[in-house]
Design an enzyme around this catalytic site. Structure first.
Site, PDB file in Angstrom:
ATOM      1  N   ASP A  58       0.827  -1.208   0.000  1.00 26.46           N
ATOM      2  CA  ASP A  58       0.000   0.000   0.000  1.00 26.46           C
ATOM      3  C   ASP A  58       0.860   1.256   0.000  1.00 26.46           C
ATOM      4  O   ASP A  58       1.774   1.402   0.810  1.00 26.46           O
ATOM      5  CB  ASP A  58      -0.901   0.017   1.237  1.00 26.46           C
ATOM      6  CG  ASP A  58      -1.692   1.316   1.323  1.00 26.46           C
ATOM      7  OD1 ASP A  58      -2.677   1.459   0.574  1.00 26.46           O
ATOM      8  OD2 ASP A  58      -1.303   2.202   2.113  1.00 26.46           O
ATOM      9  N   TYR A  63       2.798  10.141   0.071  1.00 29.55           N
ATOM     10  CA  TYR A  63       3.970   9.664   0.814  1.00 29.55           C
ATOM     11  C   TYR A  63       5.266  10.081   0.117  1.00 29.55           C
ATOM     12  O   TYR A  63       5.665   9.494  -0.885  1.00 29.55           O
ATOM     13  CB  TYR A  63       3.928   8.139   0.960  1.00 29.55           C
ATOM     14  CG  TYR A  63       2.671   7.620   1.626  1.00 29.55           C
ATOM     15  CD1 TYR A  63       1.917   8.423   2.488  1.00 29.55           C
ATOM     16  CD2 TYR A  63       2.232   6.319   1.391  1.00 29.55           C
ATOM     17  CE1 TYR A  63       0.766   7.949   3.089  1.00 29.55           C
ATOM     18  CE2 TYR A  63       1.078   5.838   1.997  1.00 29.55           C
ATOM     19  CZ  TYR A  63       0.354   6.658   2.849  1.00 29.55           C
ATOM     20  OH  TYR A  63      -0.788   6.179   3.436  1.00 29.55           O
ATOM     21  N   LYS A  89      -3.676   5.692  -3.515  1.00 29.67           N
ATOM     22  CA  LYS A  89      -4.762   6.561  -3.054  1.00 29.67           C
ATOM     23  C   LYS A  89      -4.923   7.768  -3.974  1.00 29.67           C
ATOM     24  O   LYS A  89      -3.991   8.178  -4.653  1.00 29.67           O
ATOM     25  CB  LYS A  89      -4.487   6.994  -1.615  1.00 29.67           C
ATOM     26  CG  LYS A  89      -4.203   5.779  -0.724  1.00 29.67           C
ATOM     27  CD  LYS A  89      -4.062   6.090   0.738  1.00 29.67           C
ATOM     28  CE  LYS A  89      -3.670   4.843   1.502  1.00 29.67           C
ATOM     29  NZ  LYS A  89      -2.234   4.552   1.408  1.00 29.67           N
TER      30      LYS A  89
END
Length: 328
Positions: A58, A63, A89
């Site tokens: 994930d 990030y 995401k």
């Protein structure tokens, strides 16, 4: 180590064909969370997870402003694409930015800003594919829409539902740290999965009130992250972090009380933390964030560590665990 010989159980998300290993690797640390990560160490971390049976990875554009996706893509490049599940995401876009940004320690000329529009969702998806070096991702999640629920449903969700209908994403869901906002979204749209951080742990069982029963009711599979509440359940000392901020003395005391009972049963607190979160029937997979191979090896060993049933009984008797919480 026993954890490395046995493949991890694999579970389907909702009613989709997307399967995740019971433990997944959370790749936020690989984006330089709090401190830099050597790219070679990032690859070794992904390799250690792979060798331990992890097949679910994930990440998110947020990030490290794309760094985590790039490093994960590089690390997985030699692997058979049919063998693993990628999750990323949508809900932020990368924009130019000089210098350090937020919690990320490796400036790369970018930062991630919220944008829940339909257009941004497509741009985000294509950008993620490029950084990951992938043709598709299996899981697409709406990222941190707590304060933006209407915009996220009107924009990001519409794009995700189209991508899923077109076979370009296998499962769609939300990625959040809250329980009520997450439950609101699940009530308002069709989701396959919910990645929830830190709301069903040895210190915080707030997901039991509304969120987890709703997920079971709607057939939404939970991916549980933040099992250590950002550190305190790995090492409950004064100054430990709870959900990314300094823990209040009351929380440290509670974590130490849980640790004392674990110690009495010769069980590492980390093992109890991982296995407790994984035991709820709504949870398909737990995500463990790691920044080096030894953290991965430790998590997999803790996941496989035998725990006497008496430990859970004692935690409930001491009032440290919700009476209705399912235990392993």
């Amino acid at each position: 180590m026993s954890a490395h010989q046995s493949a991890l159980p694999v579970r389907r998300l909702g009613s989709t064909d997307v399967a995740v290993s019971a433990v997944g690797l959370g790749c936020a640390p690989l984006g330089g969370l709090f401190s830099p990560v050597d790219p070679a160490v990032a690859t070794a971390t992904v390799d250690a997870a792979w060798n331990g049976g992890v097949r679910h990875f994930d990440t998110a554009p947020h990030y490290g402003a794309g760094l985590s996706e790039l490093r994960l893509g590089n690390a997985l490049a030699p692997r058979d694409r049919a063998e693993y599940t990628l999750s990323t995401k949508l809900g932020r876009v990368l924009v130019d930015h000089e210098g350090q940004w937020d919690l990320w320690a490796e400036p790369n000329g970018k930062r991630a800003d919220f944008d829940f529009s339909y257009r941004a969702a497509y741009d985000s998806y294509l950008g993620s594919l490029e950084r990951l070096g992938a043709e598709r991702v299996e899981i697409g999640l709406i990222h941190d829409a707590d304060e933006h629920k209407d915009a996220a449903l009107a924009g990001t969700y519409r794009a995700l539902a189209e991508l899923k209908a077109g076979g370009r994403i296998g499962a769609i869901g939300i990625g959040m740290n809250s329980t009520d906002d997450a439950a609101d979204l699940i009530e308002r749209a069709e989701f396959d999965t919910a990645l929830i951080a830190g709301r069903y742990t040895l210190l915080d069982q707030s997901a039991l009130d509304r969120l987890y029963p709703l997920c079971l009711d709607r057939g939404v599979s939970v991916i549980a992250a933040g099992v250590f509440n950002s550190g305190i359940l790995a090492d409950p000392k004064p100054g430990a972090t709870f959900n990314y901020a300094a823990a209040e003395p009351r929380m440290v005391a509670k974590a130490q009380a849980v640790a004392a009972i674990c110690e009495r049963h010769e069980t590492p607190l980390r093992a109890a933390a991982l296995q407790f979160t994984a035991a709820h029937p709504a949870v398909a997979s737990i995500l463990v964030g790691a920044r080096n191979p030894s953290e991965v090896d430790d998590a997999l060993a803790m996941y496989a560590h035998p725990i006497p049933g008496e430990l859970w009984h004692d935690l409930k008797r001491a009032g440290l665990l919700a009476e209705e919480a399912p235990v392993p």
